[in-house]
Write an enzyme that holds these catalytic residues in place. Sequence first.
Site, PDB file in Angstrom:
ATOM      1  CG  LEU A  46     -16.720 -38.673   8.538  1.00 33.32           C
ATOM      2  CD1 LEU A  46     -15.812 -37.615   8.874  1.00 33.32           C
ATOM      3  CD2 LEU A  46     -17.368 -39.242   9.765  1.00 33.32           C
ATOM      4  CG  HIS A  47     -20.427 -36.646   2.918  1.00 33.76           C
ATOM      5  ND1 HIS A  47     -19.221 -36.161   3.290  1.00 33.76           N
ATOM      6  CD2 HIS A  47     -21.050 -35.434   2.394  1.00 33.76           C
ATOM      7  CE1 HIS A  47     -19.064 -34.783   2.891  1.00 33.76           C
ATOM      8  NE2 HIS A  47     -20.038 -34.487   2.466  1.00 33.76           N
ATOM      9  CD  GLU A  48     -24.732 -43.716   3.096  1.00 33.40           C
ATOM     10  OE1 GLU A  48     -26.014 -44.222   3.272  1.00 33.40           O
ATOM     11  OE2 GLU A  48     -24.326 -43.112   2.174  1.00 33.40           O
ATOM     12  CB  VAL A  98     -27.158 -38.346   4.295  1.00 30.60           C
ATOM     13  CG1 VAL A  98     -28.375 -38.246   3.322  1.00 30.60           C
ATOM     14  CG2 VAL A  98     -26.290 -37.029   3.974  1.00 30.60           C
ATOM     15  CB  SER A 155     -14.925 -37.182   3.128  1.00 31.59           C
ATOM     16  OG  SER A 155     -15.662 -36.070   2.702  1.00 31.59           O
TER      17      SER A 155
END
Length: 525
Positions: free
Chosen positions: A432-434, A437, A429
Amino acid sequence: MNSATATSLDPLNNNNPASNGVTRRAHTTQEKTESHDANAPELDATEELRRAFRRKYRHVEAIHSQSRPSCLSHDTTESPSFLGFRNLMVIVLFVGNLRLVIENIQKYGVLICIRCHDVRESDLILGLSLYFLIPCHLLIAYGIEFVAARQARISRAQILATRDGTRSPTADQSQKFLATWKIVWVLHALNVTTALAFTTYVVYYHIHHPLIGTLTEIHAVIVWLKTASYAFTNRDLRHAYLHPVKGELDALPELYQKCPYPRNITMGNLVYFWWAPTLIYQPVYPRTDKIRWVFVFKRLGELFCLSVFIWFCSAQYAAPVLRNSLDKIASLDYPAMLERLLKLSTISLVIWLAGFFALFQSFLNALAEVTRFADRSFYDEWWNSESLGMYWRTWNKPVYQYFKRHVYSPMRSRGWSSQTASFCVFVVSAILHELLVGVPTHNLIGVAFLGMFLQIPLIKLTAPLEKMKSAHGKLLGNSIFWVSFTILGQPFAALMYFYAWQAKYGSVSKSAAHQPGYATCPPHA
């Protein structure tokens, strides 16, 4: 489906018992003991098969098995509680950020800058091109599964010709299935990796508008997750189809009997999954009888109004605070940075809440109504979360259910501990967040990754508060959740990525004059 034992580190457990290598044997022994107890009722044979099947095939659980409205919809059967928002109001009043709106109006007036939102023609062309190219990888996944299903039919005929379907598969048959799955797995992996890698490359190096880049990257990640779910689910369904131990197929979720494998491998089935508001593939979903177009237009109206509201708040209030923070960050003026952070927290919270409602209540419900997708439990009462673990289980249920079904539960069934499984979930997770963004902002600085990774100790810290019977413990857990997310976490991430963007392309960069297309906004007097 059995899931993991509740631990302080485990946001994915949902307080259900686990089944790893040791505990499964203990549970089996206990079940056998109870079955010999004269006072204990005998378990139905079909239910026993269902339990055994769920332990064996973790990727085929029917997550969407009934019609459920969203808890904020007018047709919900239970009225939600809003005590969490009461706690939030206390926190906001304590911080004293309600003066932000008045101060910005008095000091800046209306600062909406049209030039800030200029969009390059190349960005639009690339964004639209990728919008139509990314789903092609789903079609490739369909082609892979189509060939695998055709081969499965041939193998099934050979198996039934030599066996009566009452015995376990032979070693040769199991080895053949594993060899076939390895080939299918490699093809799927190459397919989805190419889709995500190519999109990430184009967004990072060629799409300069952050909004277009973000939407494109989100689309690629969604297709990546859906393709993986499509592959894993059909792998387990294919295994059950090829190895029909007596009664095992009857233990499949009852919903799946409407479209058993391999009849589900059709273009129409895949297209519906592509548009359905879920990341989890099922051969069959609960459906509504008709489309309520008035409901659809109401949700689309909400989506439009909230989008305009978010844009206005971002340009009118958030942008001035972010720009006024640049020199403080550059000079490492920590008291001033903290003051800017607290100012940004209020408007960041307002934008986040508006974005949550626009996405999970308006957009997903409109999409569910058009596709007649009946299970609309996209979120629960996350605002009342008494711990960080409870928040992650309730605020974004499509993602939570995906990782539980395809990462957490399979690892637990193979003997991994709940802590290790949760750790792997948060690592994936965080990556994927990096991507979502850092890639659109062209700054992979690791703040989004670290923000997700630090959830592990926060979950461990707040888990005991969730279990406390005292109202004070739950109040403290809910307050920690609000402070960590809305007062510190999100505003800090926004400051860091905005500063990195400006340092690379905008007013902080010495070469900004040579990068006119990259500047987010010209300085204001």
